[in-house]
Enzyme design. Structure first.
Site, PDB file in Angstrom:
ATOM      1  N   SER A 285       1.079  -1.132   0.218  1.00 21.55           N
ATOM      2  CA  SER A 285      -0.205  -0.237  -0.095  1.00 21.55           C
ATOM      3  C   SER A 285       0.844   1.596   0.069  1.00 21.55           C
ATOM      4  CB  SER A 285      -0.790   0.138   1.734  1.00 21.55           C
ATOM      5  OG  SER A 285      -0.262  -0.279   2.659  1.00 21.55           O
ATOM      6  N   HIS A 315      -1.620  -8.742   2.323  1.00 20.16           N
ATOM      7  CA  HIS A 315      -1.642  -7.901   3.031  1.00 20.16           C
ATOM      8  C   HIS A 315      -2.711  -6.989   4.078  1.00 20.16           C
ATOM      9  CE1 HIS A 315       0.615  -3.820   3.802  1.00 20.16           C
ATOM     10  NE2 HIS A 315      -0.353  -3.089   2.422  1.00 20.16           N
ATOM     11  N   HIS A 361       6.543 -12.644   8.167  1.00 17.77           N
ATOM     12  CA  HIS A 361       6.445 -10.995   6.954  1.00 17.77           C
ATOM     13  C   HIS A 361       7.574 -10.914   6.590  1.00 17.77           C
ATOM     14  CE1 HIS A 361       7.064  -7.185   7.260  1.00 17.77           C
ATOM     15  NE2 HIS A 361       5.728  -6.425   7.641  1.00 17.77           N
ATOM     16  N   ARG A 370       3.544  -3.752  17.044  1.00 16.99           N
ATOM     17  CA  ARG A 370       2.448  -3.639  16.511  1.00 16.99           C
ATOM     18  C   ARG A 370       1.198  -4.886  16.781  1.00 16.99           C
ATOM     19  NH1 ARG A 370       2.005  -2.918  10.506  1.00 16.99           N
ATOM     20  NH2 ARG A 370       3.213  -4.921  10.448  1.00 16.99           N
ATOM     21  N   ASP A 416      -1.447  -8.309  12.270  1.00 13.45           N
ATOM     22  CA  ASP A 416      -3.080  -8.803  11.799  1.00 13.45           C
ATOM     23  C   ASP A 416      -3.804  -9.444  11.966  1.00 13.45           C
ATOM     24  OD1 ASP A 416      -3.800  -6.919   9.312  1.00 13.45           O
ATOM     25  OD2 ASP A 416      -2.098  -8.155   8.123  1.00 13.45           O
TER      26      ASP A 416
HETATM   27  C1  LIG Z   1       2.976 -12.168   4.887  1.00 16.78           C
HETATM   28  C2  LIG Z   1       3.329 -12.738   3.674  1.00 16.78           C
HETATM   29  C3  LIG Z   1       2.898 -12.264   2.613  1.00 16.78           C
HETATM   30  C4  LIG Z   1       5.029 -12.989   3.539  1.00 16.78           C
HETATM   31  O1  LIG Z   1       5.515 -13.389   2.131  1.00 16.78           O
HETATM   32  P1  LIG Z   1       7.326 -13.626   1.764  1.00 16.78           P
HETATM   33  O2  LIG Z   1       8.230 -12.354   2.086  1.00 16.78           O
HETATM   34  O3  LIG Z   1       6.983 -14.513   0.752  1.00 16.78           O
HETATM   35  O4  LIG Z   1       6.807 -15.123   3.085  1.00 16.78           O
HETATM   36  P2  LIG Z   1       8.614 -15.782   2.764  1.00 16.78           P
HETATM   37  O5  LIG Z   1       9.623 -15.028   3.059  1.00 16.78           O
HETATM   38  O6  LIG Z   1       8.481 -15.752   4.061  1.00 16.78           O
HETATM   39  O7  LIG Z   1       8.022 -17.308   2.681  1.00 16.78           O
HETATM   40  C5  LIG Z   1       8.305 -18.386   1.590  1.00 16.78           C
HETATM   41  C6  LIG Z   1       7.108 -19.426   2.106  1.00 16.78           C
HETATM   42  O8  LIG Z   1       6.490 -19.481   3.258  1.00 16.78           O
HETATM   43  C7  LIG Z   1       6.029 -19.487   3.252  1.00 16.78           C
HETATM   44  N1  LIG Z   1       4.403 -18.992   3.949  1.00 16.78           N
HETATM   45  C8  LIG Z   1       4.734 -17.402   4.584  1.00 16.78           C
HETATM   46  N2  LIG Z   1       4.046 -17.145   5.207  1.00 16.78           N
HETATM   47  C9  LIG Z   1       3.408 -18.721   5.653  1.00 16.78           C
HETATM   48  C10 LIG Z   1       2.220 -18.615   6.631  1.00 16.78           C
HETATM   49  N3  LIG Z   1       1.608 -17.923   7.748  1.00 16.78           N
HETATM   50  N4  LIG Z   1       2.133 -19.898   6.737  1.00 16.78           N
HETATM   51  C11 LIG Z   1       2.143 -20.336   5.744  1.00 16.78           C
HETATM   52  N5  LIG Z   1       2.953 -20.304   4.897  1.00 16.78           N
HETATM   53  C12 LIG Z   1       3.872 -19.396   5.258  1.00 16.78           C
HETATM   54  C13 LIG Z   1       6.070 -18.696   1.557  1.00 16.78           C
HETATM   55  O9  LIG Z   1       3.842 -19.050   1.467  1.00 16.78           O
HETATM   56  C14 LIG Z   1       6.497 -19.064   1.369  1.00 16.78           C
HETATM   57  O10 LIG Z   1       6.131 -20.572   0.670  1.00 16.78           O
HETATM   58  P3  LIG Z   1       6.126 -20.954  -1.012  1.00 16.78           P
HETATM   59  O11 LIG Z   1       7.404 -20.677  -0.855  1.00 16.78           O
HETATM   60  O12 LIG Z   1       5.419 -21.803  -0.519  1.00 16.78           O
HETATM   61  O13 LIG Z   1       6.166 -19.697  -2.075  1.00 16.78           O
HETATM   62  C15 LIG Z   1       3.519 -14.215   4.074  1.00 16.78           C
HETATM   63  O14 LIG Z   1       4.473 -14.644   5.957  1.00 16.78           O
HETATM   64  C16 LIG Z   1       2.042 -14.673   4.430  1.00 16.78           C
HETATM   65  O15 LIG Z   1       1.340 -14.926   3.674  1.00 16.78           O
HETATM   66  N6  LIG Z   1       1.364 -14.855   5.494  1.00 16.78           N
HETATM   67  C17 LIG Z   1       0.243 -14.920   5.426  1.00 16.78           C
HETATM   68  C18 LIG Z   1      -0.291 -13.988   5.451  1.00 16.78           C
HETATM   69  C19 LIG Z   1      -0.237 -12.552   6.520  1.00 16.78           C
HETATM   70  O16 LIG Z   1      -0.870 -12.042   7.698  1.00 16.78           O
HETATM   71  N7  LIG Z   1      -0.106 -11.222   5.958  1.00 16.78           N
HETATM   72  C20 LIG Z   1      -0.105 -10.164   6.445  1.00 16.78           C
HETATM   73  C21 LIG Z   1       0.809  -9.697   6.263  1.00 16.78           C
HETATM   74  S1  LIG Z   1       0.972  -8.081   7.172  1.00 16.78           S
END
Ligand SMILES: CC(C)(COP(=O)(O)OP(=O)(O)OC[C@H]1O[C@@H](n2cnc3c(N)ncnc32)[C@H](O)[C@@H]1OP(=O)(O)O)[C@@H](O)C(=O)NCCC(=O)NCCS
Length: 483
Positions: A285, A315, A361, A370, A416
């Site tokens: 965002s 997000h 994250h 937070r 979140d």
């Molecule tokens: C926030 C988020 C999008 C960050 O993504 P990112 O920087 O790519 O995270 P990572 O580098 O740790 O991801 C590596 C792997 O772990 C997985 N992973 C990350 N967070 C995960 C979670 N909460 N549950 C399960 N798997 C997760 C990813 O999907 C990715 O899998 P892949 O290799 O099969 O694509 C991710 O952690 C997520 O999807 N979290 C859940 C949604 C969420 O809470 N979003 C709010 C963020 S403030």
């Protein structure tokens, strides 16, 4: 017809005197002479605009000299996997308001969340920081006095009126259109009010861009509680909202307009708006608002673009997903919050190929401060609430499960993971609305940067892209020369 959210501005005009030099009022725009818009406060203290006008020239000069002296210094190296991996970690955005440390979390102008909770002015009836004071800090780097923060509250609320076409637009939208889509539509439609767009069309000089961006940003901030509340009341209640109280702060107005009078809920709004505001510039965002703004789109269009990104489930929408996931968990475990039962549920989610919402994250590598601030609020106000106990039980178990699962770089909870539970407790139970509240808050973080961008003359964004074919050629060339 009187526009929604119209404040009786008598209280405001008593406090803000001699409003705008050159004839541009808080309402419609007349840009005959493109004046410098300055608000003076009868209390003798400087307004936010005056302070910013004093502070930014030396900052702009500092940036100019810094670029001149060190512009050719290599500040990083880009790996091919970063190009394919969402540009993670590439230092390429300037963001003045906040910096995110993977282990320590966010600092707003050098201050942690605990420090802003202590240092920023508060409402007479509250313990949490005023988000409008945080806006001041993010824009200028200075903590405002209580009087300044109060005057800014009044200034914002004096700008809250919505044009009729936006009210009609919101009233005509289908109730089943997601509240975030409604939010983005309403903000986009406010383009009709843009002082920046009008000034630009009249050929305003580049050095004055910030002035109109500032006015649009404050107008937009002032209108957001009314837009958000109108959406909430239209979709979930009777469609009616009360009037803005020009003497109340932003958080109180937001809480009351939504229909909640509870003092603790109002204080929660202040905390919520403060902690969700800014999380450096690379998140979807913030980056989108900054990117679209770099094309000199108005604050309305830039912010609406950012909100379309915030609406994504990875997000801002994660706060809604967390709650839906928690409800299913609660239904399934039927009061059994034991480690084993929750662990089994977590594994089920992971094995079905879904993420654990509210965990992980892109930058953080520890529990999000937070999250901690919201947890502490819950501990202070409702430690025995069942849903809070469930969130706490998940917190005990989920990091271990995610570590064992082995994919996530950060197994700890993010913002979140906790916000929905607080809102549930006070009766704001409609989860699909939660991202709109996040959106109102995000305005406090991204708009200061937009004003700064215009003040220092930030360049239009245009990173280089390649096709996979071209990347292959590039990699072949590099590996040939290095072997
Ligand atoms: C926030 C988020 C999008 C960050 O993504 P990112 O920087 O790519 O995270 P990572 O580098 O740790 O991801 C590596 C792997 O772990 C997985 N992973 C990350 N967070 C995960 C979670 N909460 N549950 C399960 N798997 C997760 C990813 O999907 C990715 O899998 P892949 O290799 O099969 O694509 C991710 O952690 C997520 O999807 N979290 C859940 C949604 C969420 O809470 N979003 C709010 C963020 S403030």
């Amino acid at each position: 017809m009187k526009a929604v959210g119209s404040a009786s501005t008598r209280g405001v005009s008593r406090r803000i005197k001699g409003v705008l030099a050159g004839g541009v009022g808080g309402g419609r725009v007349g840009l005959g002479r493109l004046p410098l818009l300055v608000r003076e406060y009868s209390n003798g203290e400087k307004s936010l605009k005056e302070r910013f006008a004093e502070v930014f020239p030396s900052k702009a000069e500092e940036i100019k000299q810094f670029k001149k002296q060190h512009g050719k210094v290599a500040i990083g190296q880009v790996l091919l996997e970063q190009a394919y991996g969402g540009m993670r970690g590439i230092p390429g955005i300037v963001w003045e308001g906040s910096v995110l440390d993977p282990h320590e979390g966010i600092r707003f102008r050098g201050r942690t969340i605990a420090e802003i909770q202590q240092e920023l002015p508060k409402a007479a009836d509250g313990q949490e920081p005023l988000p409008e004071a945080l806006f001041w800090l993010l824009l200028t780097g200075e903590v405002p006095t209580e009087t300044q923060a109060k005057a800014l509250s009044a200034d914002l609320m004096s700008r809250s009126e919505l044009p009729e076409h936006v009210i009609r637009l919101l009233d005509g939208l289908p109730k089943d259109l997601h509240p975030m889509a409604q939010f983005s539509i309403a903000v986009t439609a406010l383009e009709s009010e843009s002082k920046f767009a009008k000034a630009y069309a009249q050929g305003v000089a580049k050095k004055d861009y910030w002035n109109y961006t500032f006015e649009d940003s404050l107008d937009l901030l002032g209108k957001l509680p009314v837009i958000a509340s109108k959406i909430y009341r239209n979709v979930f209640k009777d469609g009616k909202i009360g009037a803005v109280d020009p003497n109340a702060d932003y958080g109180k107005n937001l809480g009351h307009l939504l229909g909640f009078q509870n003092k603790e809920f109002v204080d929660l709004m202040r905390l919520y708006l403060s902690v969700h505001s800014d999380h450096e510039g690379g998140n979807v965002s913030a980056h989108t608002t900054h990117l679209v703004g770099s094309a000199l789109s108005s604050p309305y269009l830039s912010f609406a673009a950012g909100m379309n990104g915030l609406a994504g489930p990875l997000h801002g929408r994660a706060n809604q997903e967390v709650l839906e996931w928690l409800f299913k968990l609660r239904e399934e475990v039927k009061g059994d919050y034991s480690k084993e039962t929750i662990e089994a549920y977590l594994w089920n989610t992971l094995k079905s190929g879904r993420v654990i919402p509210g965990y992980g994250h892109a930058v953080l590598r520890k529990t999000d401060p937070r999250y901690t601030a919201q947890r502490e609020f819950a501990l202070r106000h409702f430690p025995d609430y069942d849903l809070f106990k469930l969130v706490s039980a998940v917190y005990e178990v989920a990091p271990g499960v995610l570590q064992q699962h082995g994919k996530t770089k950060n197994p700890w909870p993010n913002v979140d993971s906790h916000s929905g539970v607080l809102l549930q407790y006070y009766g704001l139970t409609e989860g699909s609305f939660y991202t709109v509240l996040f959106g109102v808050s995000r305005a406090f973080g991204v708009l200061p940067q937009l004003i700064i961008d215009r003040a220092v003359g930030t360049a239009i964004e245009r990173p280089k892209s390649f096709s996979t074919e071209k990347f292959k050629e590039l990699v072949a060339k590099i590996t040939a020369t290095s072997s």
